[in-house]
Design an enzyme around this catalytic site. Structure first.
Site, PDB file in Angstrom:
ATOM      1  N   ARG A 152     -25.783 -23.180 112.410  1.00  9.33           N
ATOM      2  CA  ARG A 152     -25.718 -22.833 110.982  1.00  9.33           C
ATOM      3  C   ARG A 152     -24.394 -22.436 110.311  1.00  9.33           C
ATOM      4  NH1 ARG A 152     -29.573 -20.010 113.715  1.00  9.33           N
ATOM      5  NH2 ARG A 152     -31.779 -20.499 113.393  1.00  9.33           N
ATOM      6  N   LYS A 177     -29.384 -16.235 113.719  1.00  8.79           N
ATOM      7  CA  LYS A 177     -30.169 -15.523 112.785  1.00  8.79           C
ATOM      8  C   LYS A 177     -31.340 -14.669 113.538  1.00  8.79           C
ATOM      9  CE  LYS A 177     -33.388 -17.596 109.242  1.00  8.79           C
ATOM     10  NZ  LYS A 177     -33.954 -18.952 108.654  1.00  8.79           N
ATOM     11  N   HIS A 248     -26.287 -27.702 105.128  1.00  8.38           N
ATOM     12  CA  HIS A 248     -27.344 -27.323 106.266  1.00  8.38           C
ATOM     13  C   HIS A 248     -27.957 -28.807 106.818  1.00  8.38           C
ATOM     14  CE1 HIS A 248     -29.801 -24.722 108.336  1.00  8.38           C
ATOM     15  NE2 HIS A 248     -30.868 -25.449 107.957  1.00  8.38           N
ATOM     16  N   ARG A 251     -26.984 -29.830 110.134  1.00  9.08           N
ATOM     17  CA  ARG A 251     -27.778 -29.256 111.045  1.00  9.08           C
ATOM     18  C   ARG A 251     -28.877 -30.109 111.470  1.00  9.08           C
ATOM     19  NH1 ARG A 251     -28.899 -24.267 113.941  1.00  9.08           N
ATOM     20  NH2 ARG A 251     -31.096 -23.512 113.866  1.00  9.08           N
ATOM     21  N   HIS A 282     -33.678 -21.557 117.380  1.00  8.14           N
ATOM     22  CA  HIS A 282     -35.142 -21.513 116.532  1.00  8.14           C
ATOM     23  C   HIS A 282     -35.937 -20.422 117.526  1.00  8.14           C
ATOM     24  CE1 HIS A 282     -34.595 -25.429 114.351  1.00  8.14           C
ATOM     25  NE2 HIS A 282     -33.998 -24.651 113.771  1.00  8.14           N
ATOM     26  N   TYR A 291     -37.510 -29.991 111.465  1.00  8.06           N
ATOM     27  CA  TYR A 291     -36.457 -30.810 111.069  1.00  8.06           C
ATOM     28  C   TYR A 291     -36.378 -32.156 111.140  1.00  8.06           C
ATOM     29  CZ  TYR A 291     -33.094 -26.404 110.929  1.00  8.06           C
ATOM     30  OH  TYR A 291     -32.587 -25.315 110.415  1.00  8.06           O
TER      31      TYR A 291
END
Length: 316
Positions: A152, A177, A248, A251, A282, A291
């Site tokens: 990210r 995250k 993004h 990614r 994740h 994704y």
């Protein structure tokens, strides 16, 4: 950990808001970063009281963000300003919170660059101005890192020099995250590129373990907004047909390319997805599956695998 300082005339209220959230058990690091960026904007461009037009100007500057990221910024800033207004801050006519833009997100799939398009984009970074500065080198190195690791952008700009283990080719992501950290193995080419960037003769910032890896023209840690601006300029210089990708989307491209490679190698993709999910940071495999939207790269890989399987059956 020493918290960064808010410096605008709203700083007492923003700091109090962050402290309340932390007292309630929230990690709130990424949210604090968003508020610090807003605080810098207020310090430079807004005199009290804060007006409706001031907020609209700031939001217009965030149009480059992915819809979900923009929604997060809106949510954090509006919550902080509602708190500040209740506690006496000079805020006039705080407008209703803008509606979610997630419907736009669903309408716009990620732009997955192919290898030729990515090479064109990377070459265009050399023409970023000033061309004789460290800025084009920073843009090229960071874009390449996002492409080959799927980091990210917030994780990438938060990297310190000490987060790179050059001997064992490892990258420590501490600002993931939800406060999650992880260690990523990287290729020799990535290790070499980071080493060249760190020891480039035009680098004029410290290289100690606690120093930021990616730095701006002002010799400070590169912020996300600055990189989004560089990325947009590089895309315009590259003159690649079609819609501009979001940062993004790099990614997304990493995940898609990895799965396409597994298809091409005849691997059991479902068995490997947990590893990809861990690498991307994740919470679950289901987040990773989001994704892997249907696109030409995956469809071609799946078709080739199906054709190989069909041929093998014919020859039984």
């Amino acid at each position: 950990m020493i918290s960064p300082e808010f410096t605008s005339w709203l700083s007492p209220h923003l700091r109090a808001f962050v402290d309340v959230k932390r007292a309630c058990g929230y990690d709130f690091r990424s949210e604090e970063e968003a508020l610090l960026r807003f605080d810098r904007h207020v310090r430079r461009k807004v005199k009290p009281p804060l007006l409706r037009k001031d907020l609209l100007v700031y939001l217009e500057a965030k149009e480059h963000l992915a819809p979900r990221s923009r929604d997060n910024v809106v949510s954090i800033i509006w919550s902080a300003l509602e708190y500040a207004k209740c506690h006496g801050a000079r805020i006039r006519d705080l407008p209703p919170r803008p509606p979610s833009s997630m419907s736009r997100s669903r309408q716009r799939p990620p732009r997955i660059l192919d290898d030729v398009e990515f090479a064109t984009l990377l070459s265009a970074t050399a023409r970023l101005t000033p061309t004789d500065s460290y800025r084009p080198i920073t843009a090229a190195t960071l874009i390449r890192l996002l492409w080959v690791t799927g980091l990210r952008i917030g994780e990438a700009v938060a990297l310190d020099v000490g987060d790179i283990d050059f001997r064992d080719r490892l990258l420590v992501v501490r600002a993931g995250k939800f406060g999650k950290s992880r260690i990523l193995p990287v290729r020799e080419s990535t290790r070499s590129a980071l080493d060249r960037y760190l020891h480039h003769p035009q680098r004029q910032t410290p290289t100690g373990n606690s120093a930021p890896l990616f730095t701006s023209q002002r010799r400070r840690r590169l912020c996300q907004d600055s990189f989004h601006h560089m990325f947009g300029q590089a895309w315009a210089l590259a003159a690649i047909p079609g819609p501009r990708p979001r940062v993004h989307d790099l990614r997304h491209a990493f995940a898609v390319r990895r799965v396409a490679a597994w298809y091409a190698a005849g691997q059991d993709v479902n068995a490997w997805l947990p590893a990809l999910s861990t690498y991307l940071g994740h919470v679950s495999v289901e987040n990773t599956r989001l994704y892997l939207v249907a696109n030409s790269a995956l469809l071609l890989a799946a078709r080739a695998r199906f054709e190989r399987s069909t041929l093998s059956l014919i020859h039984i």
